[in-house]
Design an enzyme around this catalytic site. Structure first.
Site, PDB file in Angstrom:
ATOM      1  CE  LYS A 125      -4.490   0.875   0.050  1.00  0.00           C
ATOM      2  NZ  LYS A 125      -5.507   0.164  -0.738  1.00  0.00           N
ATOM      3  CG  ASP A 165      -7.217   3.576  -1.275  1.00  0.00           C
ATOM      4  OD1 ASP A 165      -7.296   4.364  -0.321  1.00  0.00           O
ATOM      5  OD2 ASP A 165      -7.708   2.432  -1.237  1.00  0.00           O
ATOM      6  CB  THR A 208     -14.202  -1.923  -5.071  1.00  0.00           C
ATOM      7  OG1 THR A 208     -12.855  -1.946  -5.541  1.00  0.00           O
ATOM      8  CG2 THR A 208     -14.190  -2.118  -3.555  1.00  0.00           C
ATOM      9  CG  ASN A 239     -14.739   4.305  -8.487  1.00  0.00           C
ATOM     10  OD1 ASN A 239     -15.370   4.921  -9.328  1.00  0.00           O
ATOM     11  ND2 ASN A 239     -13.990   3.262  -8.772  1.00  0.00           N
TER      12      ASN A 239
END
Length: 451
Positions: A125, A165, A208, A239
């Site tokens: 990440k 992200d 997602t 999103n």
């Protein structure tokens, strides 16, 4: 338990003041107790001590020039946590709240999430404490280019493949990829979430949110139920939330809420998806403007939220909840309100959106509970599908990618469910997901030696 306690105590000394990271580690390690008690090899090989320490931690300054000609400085991060299953894979987050603890918690979660997909990807990440809100395209471009001036040395299609992200969408990915290409001279699949014009995958933007809904459907189907006719609470307006709402409608459910940092919209007849997309994907404005098109809806400003609670989860009349905003957005009081109001299931679209106390409420109430590392794995799964398309120089149809996503989410659910049953807690998908992900990574680490 002493083994786990000692590991966490040592971690707090070596990684001080990282509360979110401790929370993620404690949640995982405590659920691993059954497998650690029955498999001495994991303690013999010091697996959890190795797993909680990243293989590499990168921290760097990101200087850039704003539109007024003033030099600004932010801090950048990339945590390459575990590569036992494949190249590091995980998003980049640009948000003022970003710090080492946040990135480490996200990276640690990513290890298990990626393992659960069954795909050959490790966990990582990254991000920066940069706020894209209110910035011009030129400022965002200059920041992204400066960020990549350091990060490009550490990433590659077979080493570390970042994605988007919070605060990082197709625009930011484009600027970063362009600078990477300029510095390296390579046009390769080093980022996912790319534009469809130059290597992106159809269905990646939706993945997602869609995956989160598919996971909820599989939880319900396992008990002879369905999403059809269910009223749903959704948090967030980015999103993940938008495409959770879209898929809920496609599956016959009715989402009645969404939220952003200014407040919550409650629309009893159902959130108007077209209006939401216009506000957030086109105009990028606050949710209170939703009322201009739908005066019958209600906007609850953050200032009017219940004390120490999130108003989204106190709305009555819904059977399912989809936290899709950010970490720790559902606390114990929120969880109790959901259960008291008749919620029968929670599927997490965000990363660790429920506090540990909230998770305990859900598990004690024996409702359907899909933890984020399982329920929101559709995004990273489709990122890997994008990598596969780049490597083979192919473009798959939306329907083909979506079908693969459905299969992956079903396999994740079945893996977590079967593992939970194997260890005597058939309804505990937290335990099932954590053990299933851990076992795969841990066994790979043992086979690859002390590295």
């Amino acid at each position: 338990m002493t083994y786990i306690h000692n590991t966490i105590t040592k971690l707090k000394k070596t990684s001080p003041a990282q509360a979110e990271f401790y929370q993620a580690v404690e949640e995982v390690l405590e659920s691993l107790q059954p497998i650690l008690e029955t498999n001495e090899k994991y303690q013999l090989h010091s697996i959890i001590e190795r797993m909680v320490e990243p293989e590499r931690q990168l921290m760097f300054r990101v200087p850039w020039v704003d539109d007024q000609g003033k030099v600004q400085v932010n801090k950048g991060y990339r945590i390459e946590f575990n590569s036992a299953l494949g190249p590091y894979k995980g998003g980049l987050r640009f948000h003022p709240s970003v710090n080492a603890g946040i990135i480490k918690f996200l990276g640690f979660e990513q290890i298990f999430k990626n393992a659960l997909t069954g795909l050959p990807i490790g966990g990582g990440k990254g991000g920066a404490n940069f706020d894209p809100k209110g910035k011009s395209d030129g400022e965002i471009m200059r920041f992204c280019q400066s960020f990549i001036n350091e990060l490009y040395r550490h990433i590659g299609p077979t080493t570390d493949v970042p994605a988007g992200d919070i605060g990082v969408g197709a625009r930011e990915i484009g600027y970063m990829f362009g600078q990477y290409k300029r510095l390296t001279g390579n046009f390769d699949g080093v980022f996912t979430g790319k534009s469809l014009l130059w290597g992106g995958s159809l269905a990646r933007k939706e993945a997602t949110g869609y995956g989160c809904v598919y996971f909820a459907q599989y939880m319900l189907e396992d008990k002879g139920d369905t999403l059809t006719g269910k009223r749903c609470l959704v948090s967030g307006a980015g999103n993940v939330a938008i495409y959770t709402i879209e898929k809920l409608y496609q599956m016959g459910a009715t989402p009645i809420s969404c939220s952003d940092s200014s407040g919550t919209i409650h629309h009893e007849s159902g959130i108007n998806l077209e209006t939401l997309k216009e506000l957030k994907e086109v105009r990028n404005v606050r949710l209170n403007e939703y009322l201009n098109a739908h005066p019958e809806a209600t906007f609850i400003p953050v200032a009017d939220y219940p004390a120490d609670s999130n108003a989204v989860w106190h709305i009555k009349g819904a059977q399912l909840a989809f936290p899709c905003a950010t970490q720790n957005e559902v606390n114990e009081a929120d969880a109790k309100a959901l259960v008291a109001n008749g919620c029968i299931g929670v599927s997490e679209g965000a990363n660790m959106p429920s506090t540990q106390d909230a998770v305990e409420v859900f598990l004690s109430a024996n409702i359907h509970y899909g933890p984020g590392k399982a329920a929101n794995a559709g995004g990273v799964a489709t990122s890997q599908l994008e990598m596969a398309q780049n490597a083979s120089m192919q473009r798959w149809s939306f329907e083909e990618v979506d079908e693969k996503l459905k299969v992956i989410m079903k396999n994740i659910y079945q893996n977590a469910s079967q593992t939970a049953a194997e260890f005597g807690e058939p309804n505990n998908l937290v335990l099932g997901a954590n053990i299933a992900g851990f076992r795969k990574v841990a066994d790979a680490m043992i086979e690859q030696g002390v590295v």
